[in-house]
Enzyme design. Structure first.
Site, PDB file in Angstrom:
ATOM      1  N   MET A  39       0.832  -1.196   0.000  1.00 24.91           N
ATOM      2  CA  MET A  39       0.000   0.000   0.000  1.00 24.91           C
ATOM      3  C   MET A  39       0.874   1.256   0.000  1.00 24.91           C
ATOM      4  O   MET A  39       0.405   2.346   0.340  1.00 24.91           O
ATOM      5  CB  MET A  39      -0.955   0.007   1.190  1.00 24.91           C
ATOM      6  CG  MET A  39      -2.017  -1.074   1.109  1.00 24.91           C
ATOM      7  SD  MET A  39      -3.535  -0.700   2.029  1.00 24.91           S
ATOM      8  CE  MET A  39      -2.896  -0.489   3.675  1.00 24.91           C
ATOM      9  N   HIS A  64       8.902   1.127   3.586  1.00 22.96           N
ATOM     10  CA  HIS A  64       9.950   1.159   4.595  1.00 22.96           C
ATOM     11  C   HIS A  64      10.855  -0.047   4.381  1.00 22.96           C
ATOM     12  O   HIS A  64      10.694  -0.796   3.393  1.00 22.96           O
ATOM     13  CB  HIS A  64       9.359   1.188   6.007  1.00 22.96           C
ATOM     14  CG  HIS A  64       8.342   0.108   6.281  1.00 22.96           C
ATOM     15  ND1 HIS A  64       8.658  -1.240   6.268  1.00 22.96           N
ATOM     16  CD2 HIS A  64       7.009   0.174   6.557  1.00 22.96           C
ATOM     17  CE1 HIS A  64       7.594  -1.962   6.557  1.00 22.96           C
ATOM     18  NE2 HIS A  64       6.568  -1.135   6.727  1.00 22.96           N
ATOM     19  N   GLY A 109      10.999  -2.889   5.644  1.00 27.95           N
ATOM     20  CA  GLY A 109      10.316  -4.173   5.535  1.00 27.95           C
ATOM     21  C   GLY A 109       9.873  -4.454   4.114  1.00 27.95           C
ATOM     22  O   GLY A 109      10.103  -5.534   3.562  1.00 27.95           O
ATOM     23  N   HIS A 110       9.211  -3.477   3.480  1.00 24.48           N
ATOM     24  CA  HIS A 110       8.829  -3.639   2.077  1.00 24.48           C
ATOM     25  C   HIS A 110      10.048  -3.871   1.194  1.00 24.48           C
ATOM     26  O   HIS A 110      10.028  -4.712   0.277  1.00 24.48           O
ATOM     27  CB  HIS A 110       8.107  -2.389   1.576  1.00 24.48           C
ATOM     28  CG  HIS A 110       6.846  -2.057   2.293  1.00 24.48           C
ATOM     29  ND1 HIS A 110       6.710  -0.918   3.051  1.00 24.48           N
ATOM     30  CD2 HIS A 110       5.652  -2.694   2.366  1.00 24.48           C
ATOM     31  CE1 HIS A 110       5.496  -0.857   3.548  1.00 24.48           C
ATOM     32  NE2 HIS A 110       4.834  -1.923   3.156  1.00 24.48           N
ATOM     33  N   GLN A 148     -10.378  -2.597   2.241  1.00 23.36           N
ATOM     34  CA  GLN A 148      -9.922  -3.291   3.458  1.00 23.36           C
ATOM     35  C   GLN A 148      -9.908  -2.369   4.671  1.00 23.36           C
ATOM     36  O   GLN A 148      -9.505  -2.782   5.758  1.00 23.36           O
ATOM     37  CB  GLN A 148      -8.552  -3.906   3.238  1.00 23.36           C
ATOM     38  CG  GLN A 148      -7.401  -2.941   3.097  1.00 23.36           C
ATOM     39  CD  GLN A 148      -6.118  -3.645   2.689  1.00 23.36           C
ATOM     40  OE1 GLN A 148      -6.000  -4.148   1.578  1.00 23.36           O
ATOM     41  NE2 GLN A 148      -5.139  -3.688   3.592  1.00 23.36           N
ATOM     42  N   GLY A 191       5.055 -10.104   3.871  1.00 25.72           N
ATOM     43  CA  GLY A 191       5.791 -10.101   5.127  1.00 25.72           C
ATOM     44  C   GLY A 191       5.058 -10.842   6.226  1.00 25.72           C
ATOM     45  O   GLY A 191       3.822 -10.828   6.308  1.00 25.72           O
ATOM     46  N   GLN A 236      -2.777 -12.112   7.716  1.00 26.00           N
ATOM     47  CA  GLN A 236      -2.974 -11.825   6.296  1.00 26.00           C
ATOM     48  C   GLN A 236      -2.226 -12.837   5.425  1.00 26.00           C
ATOM     49  O   GLN A 236      -2.767 -13.323   4.418  1.00 26.00           O
ATOM     50  CB  GLN A 236      -2.483 -10.411   5.977  1.00 26.00           C
ATOM     51  CG  GLN A 236      -2.479 -10.084   4.498  1.00 26.00           C
ATOM     52  CD  GLN A 236      -1.967  -8.690   4.234  1.00 26.00           C
ATOM     53  OE1 GLN A 236      -2.729  -7.731   4.303  1.00 26.00           O
ATOM     54  NE2 GLN A 236      -0.685  -8.549   3.928  1.00 26.00           N
ATOM     55  N   VAL A 283      10.756  -7.356   9.622  1.00 24.33           N
ATOM     56  CA  VAL A 283      11.916  -6.478   9.789  1.00 24.33           C
ATOM     57  C   VAL A 283      11.625  -5.540  10.965  1.00 24.33           C
ATOM     58  O   VAL A 283      10.536  -4.971  11.063  1.00 24.33           O
ATOM     59  CB  VAL A 283      12.207  -5.672   8.510  1.00 24.33           C
ATOM     60  CG1 VAL A 283      13.370  -4.701   8.724  1.00 24.33           C
ATOM     61  CG2 VAL A 283      12.519  -6.628   7.358  1.00 24.33           C
ATOM     62  N   SER A 292       6.348  -0.607  10.423  1.00 26.85           N
ATOM     63  CA  SER A 292       4.988  -0.447   9.916  1.00 26.85           C
ATOM     64  C   SER A 292       4.859   0.963   9.365  1.00 26.85           C
ATOM     65  O   SER A 292       5.432   1.912   9.912  1.00 26.85           O
ATOM     66  CB  SER A 292       3.964  -0.657  11.035  1.00 26.85           C
ATOM     67  OG  SER A 292       2.672  -0.215  10.634  1.00 26.85           O
TER      68      SER A 292
END
Length: 279
Positions: free
Chosen positions: A27, A31, A33-34, A58, A144, A150, A173, A182
């Protein structure tokens, strides 16, 4: 790097990319993590496509859809830095054109936890993931483990509908102090961020107790509640569950998962940690 905004542009771009293709649905508000997902996809595929789409279906009516961060230019620069070949960043009408009337619902792993706290959320997730996978047709798609429920919902979806894609789960991460990355962390004040650490610390404390021989899931849940309550966090749930079905367990004889969702001020954070008993 190609940036596609429409389905027609996407089709043209996909025709030029060598296979296999790894997809990274996001979305935006990217960061580390992505970016770790994109790097994994880059290492395992000939081409990488990343999607940036803040999916309205969502979000519940009272949630943060309108204020969800959308730093598109920054996201595009980050995607290019990690070797993404194609970014699909469509407006809503390209994903849900006029007359769109289909939803995808997954029972099983969606029924508890986030499914209770955010009714309808996973129908929105399952619908948009199905739509994006059908548009991109990747060989692999990367998600992730931070959004663990999810991930399990998507795995169930792909298995049940026999979609021709491998779902690859990638480790959470974290910042050096343990906070799971997040996009919503930007909402936290410095004081709230410090208090938010109680969630990850509670989960890791539970994991340590299991590694030391604790088997009682209810005792672990009580321990986690003590940690987060001491920090003044509002608990939506803290649970010990089966790692596939996400059903609650009472005794840990096999690997399990500790899940948590809390509110820090106006910010809602989720996290999870694997629970691995000694042999």
């Amino acid at each position: 790097m190609i940036v596609a905004r429409t389905r027609a542009e996407l089709e043209t771009a996909l025709a030029r990319l060598p296979r296999p293709l790894g997809a990274v649905p996001t979305m935006g508000a990217l960061h580390a993590g992505h970016l770790s997902l994109a790097r994994r996809a880059r290492a395992e595929n000939a081409s990488v496509a990343l999607t940036i789409f803040v999916n309205p279906t969502q979000f519940l009516p009272h949630e943060d859809f309108e204020r969800y961060p959308r730093p598109l230019e920054q996201d595009l620069a980050l995607a290019e830095e990690v070797g993404v070949d194609l970014v699909f960043a469509p407006p809503v009408e390209e994903v849900y054109p006029p007359g769109f009337a289909t939803t995808v619902s997954v029972a099983g792993p969606s029924q508890h936890w986030e499914g209770v706290c955010r009714p309808g959320h996973f129908t929105g997730v399952a619908t948009v993931v199905t739509r994006l996978l059908n548009l991109l047709r990747p060989e692999r798609a990367y998600f992730g483990e931070k959004d663990y429920q999810q991930l399990q919902v998507v795995r169930r979806l792909v298995s049940d509908l026999a979609l021709p894609v491998e779902i690859v789960g990638c480790p959470t991460v974290r910042d050096p102090d343990g906070l799971a990355l997040s996009s919503r962390n930007v909402y936290l004040s410095p004081e709230e961020r410090q208090r938010a650490l109680a969630l990850s610390r509670a989960l890791f404390t539970a994991a340590e107790r299991v590694a030391a021989g604790e088997r009682d899931a209810r005792a672990l849940e009580a321990l986690m509640h003590q940690h987060v309550s001491a920090a003044g966090l509002e608990v939506d749930y803290l649970a010990v569950v089966d790692p596939v079905s996400l059903e609650p367990v009472s005794e840990i004889r096999h690997p399990a998962r500790a899940l948590g969702a809390v509110r820090v001020g106006t910010v809602r954070l989720i996290d999870n940690v694997a629970l691995v008993p000694p042999p």
